[in-house]
Motif scaffolding. Structure first.
Motif, PDB file in Angstrom:
ATOM      1  N   TRP A  49       0.835  -1.210   0.000  1.00 24.05           N
ATOM      2  CA  TRP A  49       0.000   0.000   0.000  1.00 24.05           C
ATOM      3  C   TRP A  49       0.863   1.249   0.000  1.00 24.05           C
ATOM      4  O   TRP A  49       0.593   2.202  -0.719  1.00 24.05           O
ATOM      5  N   PHE A  50       1.887   1.239   0.867  1.00 24.44           N
ATOM      6  CA  PHE A  50       2.766   2.414   0.927  1.00 24.44           C
ATOM      7  C   PHE A  50       3.382   2.665  -0.442  1.00 24.44           C
ATOM      8  O   PHE A  50       3.419   3.803  -0.920  1.00 24.44           O
ATOM      9  N   ALA A  51       3.848   1.566  -1.071  1.00 24.59           N
ATOM     10  CA  ALA A  51       4.480   1.710  -2.383  1.00 24.59           C
ATOM     11  C   ALA A  51       3.472   2.237  -3.402  1.00 24.59           C
ATOM     12  O   ALA A  51       3.786   3.095  -4.225  1.00 24.59           O
ATOM     13  N   MET A  52       2.222   1.735  -3.311  1.00 27.99           N
ATOM     14  CA  MET A  52       1.196   2.213  -4.235  1.00 27.99           C
ATOM     15  C   MET A  52       0.996   3.714  -4.072  1.00 27.99           C
ATOM     16  O   MET A  52       0.940   4.461  -5.051  1.00 27.99           O
ATOM     17  N   PHE A  53       0.947   4.136  -2.811  1.00 31.50           N
ATOM     18  CA  PHE A  53       0.722   5.547  -2.541  1.00 31.50           C
ATOM     19  C   PHE A  53       1.871   6.382  -3.099  1.00 31.50           C
ATOM     20  O   PHE A  53       1.644   7.438  -3.691  1.00 31.50           O
ATOM     21  N   SER A  59       2.998   9.894  -9.844  1.00 34.11           N
ATOM     22  CA  SER A  59       2.161  10.119 -11.020  1.00 34.11           C
ATOM     23  C   SER A  59       1.580  11.523 -11.006  1.00 34.11           C
ATOM     24  O   SER A  59       1.569  12.221 -12.031  1.00 34.11           O
ATOM     25  N   MET A  60       1.115  11.955  -9.820  1.00 35.67           N
ATOM     26  CA  MET A  60       0.519  13.283  -9.738  1.00 35.67           C
ATOM     27  C   MET A  60       1.566  14.372  -9.955  1.00 35.67           C
ATOM     28  O   MET A  60       1.307  15.369 -10.611  1.00 35.67           O
ATOM     29  N   VAL A  61       2.779  14.160  -9.404  1.00 33.20           N
ATOM     30  CA  VAL A  61       3.835  15.153  -9.577  1.00 33.20           C
ATOM     31  C   VAL A  61       4.170  15.308 -11.062  1.00 33.20           C
ATOM     32  O   VAL A  61       4.312  16.430 -11.570  1.00 33.20           O
ATOM     33  N   TYR A  62       4.230  14.172 -11.786  1.00 34.49           N
ATOM     34  CA  TYR A  62       4.505  14.279 -13.224  1.00 34.49           C
ATOM     35  C   TYR A  62       3.349  14.931 -13.962  1.00 34.49           C
ATOM     36  O   TYR A  62       3.556  15.610 -14.975  1.00 34.49           O
ATOM     37  N   ALA A  63       2.116  14.732 -13.458  1.00 32.06           N
ATOM     38  CA  ALA A  63       0.974  15.418 -14.076  1.00 32.06           C
ATOM     39  C   ALA A  63       1.135  16.932 -13.944  1.00 32.06           C
ATOM     40  O   ALA A  63       0.920  17.678 -14.900  1.00 32.06           O
ATOM     41  N   ILE A  64       1.569  17.375 -12.749  1.00 35.99           N
ATOM     42  CA  ILE A  64       1.791  18.811 -12.548  1.00 35.99           C
ATOM     43  C   ILE A  64       2.901  19.298 -13.471  1.00 35.99           C
ATOM     44  O   ILE A  64       2.792  20.340 -14.125  1.00 35.99           O
ATOM     45  N   ARG A  65       3.980  18.489 -13.563  1.00 35.14           N
ATOM     46  CA  ARG A  65       5.091  18.887 -14.431  1.00 35.14           C
ATOM     47  C   ARG A  65       4.653  18.972 -15.881  1.00 35.14           C
ATOM     48  O   ARG A  65       5.109  19.836 -16.626  1.00 35.14           O
ATOM     49  N   ASN A  83      -0.246   3.505 -13.753  1.00 31.70           N
ATOM     50  CA  ASN A  83      -0.433   2.098 -14.102  1.00 31.70           C
ATOM     51  C   ASN A  83       0.162   1.180 -13.052  1.00 31.70           C
ATOM     52  O   ASN A  83      -0.483   0.238 -12.578  1.00 31.70           O
ATOM     53  N   VAL A  84       1.420   1.459 -12.686  1.00 32.09           N
ATOM     54  CA  VAL A  84       2.078   0.637 -11.666  1.00 32.09           C
ATOM     55  C   VAL A  84       1.347   0.784 -10.337  1.00 32.09           C
ATOM     56  O   VAL A  84       1.193  -0.190  -9.591  1.00 32.09           O
ATOM     57  N   GLY A  85       0.845   1.997 -10.054  1.00 35.18           N
ATOM     58  CA  GLY A  85       0.074   2.218  -8.839  1.00 35.18           C
ATOM     59  C   GLY A  85      -1.142   1.312  -8.787  1.00 35.18           C
ATOM     60  O   GLY A  85      -1.418   0.682  -7.758  1.00 35.18           O
ATOM     61  N   ILE A  86      -1.858   1.207  -9.923  1.00 30.58           N
ATOM     62  CA  ILE A  86      -3.024   0.316  -9.975  1.00 30.58           C
ATOM     63  C   ILE A  86      -2.597  -1.128  -9.764  1.00 30.58           C
ATOM     64  O   ILE A  86      -3.239  -1.890  -9.029  1.00 30.58           O
TER      65      ILE A  86
END
Lengths: 227, 224
Positions: A49-53, A59-65, A83-86
């Motif tokens: 779970w921690f790794a998923m988070f 992913s979100m940071v790259y979305a902002i970038r 994808n890896v998060g899922i």
């Protein structure tokens, strides 16, 4: 030789994974009421779970970038980390379900944390449906980056507020013995933190391979456009 | 600020000129309630005044679907030409703000039209009317804050109608659950002490979706 310099973290990842699996199954664990030996799932379920988070935050940071740079590479990275998060999310659900069957007696119970997770999974699946339904590369990147950030912001209350509103069956909630500061003694920590690092590194590894594949595909697409 | 005011006025004026749209959505609401009434009647009894939990759950579900349909119109059913025109004449922040304000007004109308219909058809379990009115107000605000942005996102993709539901439901769920939790306090004559905290959480969620909408909408707008 330059490739060897960049390989150390992969070696570290494998060593840590071996350590987590061997120590996680063989070391002495504290005996807690209800949990007993299943406390070992801390090294797998909770660490995943921690790794998923971590993957979802990346992913979100790259979305902002991407919103700042409009560089297609950032969009590829953002989507592949999601994808890896899922993938980790599914692994977390599976390990959690196996654990729940033997401690709670059912594969799936109506628990706020379980529901929150399934909603988070729904959000990221919707993210991929959104991506696949937009043709134009730049529009796709922009729209899905906006949804990624928006959904992440909307999922924060899901993860931090809602589970605390009601009693959860999870260890540490509602009088269940848990991994709180007074329970999580230092022997568990010696495996738990390396496990988080190991899965996070594994996730970065997965993502980097998929990013390379996407980059090659993108290059081919550009070549076709130019021809 | 003046821009926002003019845009809101423009939206209301447009709505007023084509009244069939708003009557359509009101009819949608009424027929959904009637559908629930008939379904429950067949299943054994449509008077839910003794079953407040079911009443509240059905109320917010119907409101959710009405909100999706009502707010979907704000960006999805807009022609490309009109969007480009807006793009030229107004700043993105005032566009999103005006849409959120307008959708909140629309949702307030729908929610407060829905409550009497619900009470008439399905019985009235609500004891604490002021608190329920406050919940309904926050619900209207929260739905419009989240769905306006979702509708703007979905409007760029194909099959926007379905996508709106897929993208919106998981995002709206924490809000919906909190609304149901607070509503459950309104069937009691005394307010339980945790309700204050829940209302605060509700406000926090609304603020999060409002502020992320305002921050992110300019990027979305540029994708036109």
């Amino acid at each position: 030789m330059s490739r060897l310099k960049n390989i150390w973290w992969k070696v570290l990842c494998i060593i840590l994974l071996y350590y987590v699996i061997i120590a996680g199954f063989l070391m002495d664990v504290p005996r807690l009421f209800i949990l007993n030996e299943t406390i070992r799932n801390l090294f797998f379920h909770v660490a995943i779970w921690f790794a998923m988070f971590i993957m979802l935050i990346v992913s979100m940071v790259y979305a902002i970038r991407y919103l700042k740079s409009s560089n297609i590479l950032d969009d590829i990275k953002s989507s592949e980390f999601a994808n890896v998060g899922i993938f980790f999310g599914i692994l977390g659900v599976v390990t959690g379900m196996a654990w729940a069957k033997f401690t709670w007696g059912a594969w799936w119970v109506n628990d706020p944390k379980l529901n929150a997770t399934s909603i988070a999974m729904l959000i990221y699946m919707a993210y991929f449906v959104l991506r696949s339904s937009i043709e134009n590369q730049q529009t796709k990147g922009r729209i899905s980056a906006v949804y990624n950030i928006f959904a992440f912001a909307a999922a924060i209350p899901l993860i931090f507020i809602l589970p605390r509103m009601t009693d959860s069956l999870h260890p540490g909630n509602g009088g269940n013995p848990g991994f709180n500061s007074y329970d999580l003694d230092n022997t568990l920590r010696t495996v738990f933190y390396p496990a988080v690092v190991a899965y996070a590194l594994l996730g970065v590894w997965f993502a980097s391979i998929r990013i390379r594949i996407q980059r090659v595909k993108e290059d081919f697409r550009q070549l076709e456009l130019n021809v | 600020m003046k821009e926002v005011f003019f845009l809101v006025r423009k939206e209301i004026l447009l709505e007023w000129r084509q009244r069939y749209a708003i009557s359509g959505i009101l009819l949608y609401l009424t027929s959904s309630v009637f559908l629930v009434y008939m379904a429950l009647g067949t299943a054994g009894g449509a008077d839910l005044s003794q079953a407040p939990d079911t009443w509240i759950a059905i109320f917010w579900i119907v409101m959710l679907f009405t909100a999706v349909n009502a707010i979907a119109r704000s960006f999805i059913q807009e022609s490309r030409g009109l969007r480009l025109y807006h793009y030229i004449i107004a700043s993105p922040v005032s566009i999103i703000l005006s849409r959120v304000i307008y959708n909140t007004l629309l949702m307030l109308l729908l929610v407060f039209a829905g409550i009497p219909v619900f009470m008439l058809v399905l019985g009235n379990p609500i004891q604490n009317v002021p608190l329920f009115a406050l919940t309904a107000f926050l619900g209207a605000l929260g739905f419009s804050a989240a769905f306006t942005m979702i509708s703007a996102i979905a409007s760029h993709a194909g099959n926007a109608g379905t996508l709106m539901a897929i993208l919106g439901f998981p995002v709206i769920l924490p809000l919906l659950l909190l609304l149901i939790k607070v509503s459950q306090a309104t069937v009691l004559s005394a307010v339980p002490e945790q309700t204050n905290g829940q209302i605060f959480n509700l406000l926090a969620i609304i603020m999060i979706s409002l502020s992320t909408s305002i921050l992110l909408f300019p990027y979305l707008w540029r994708a036109n």
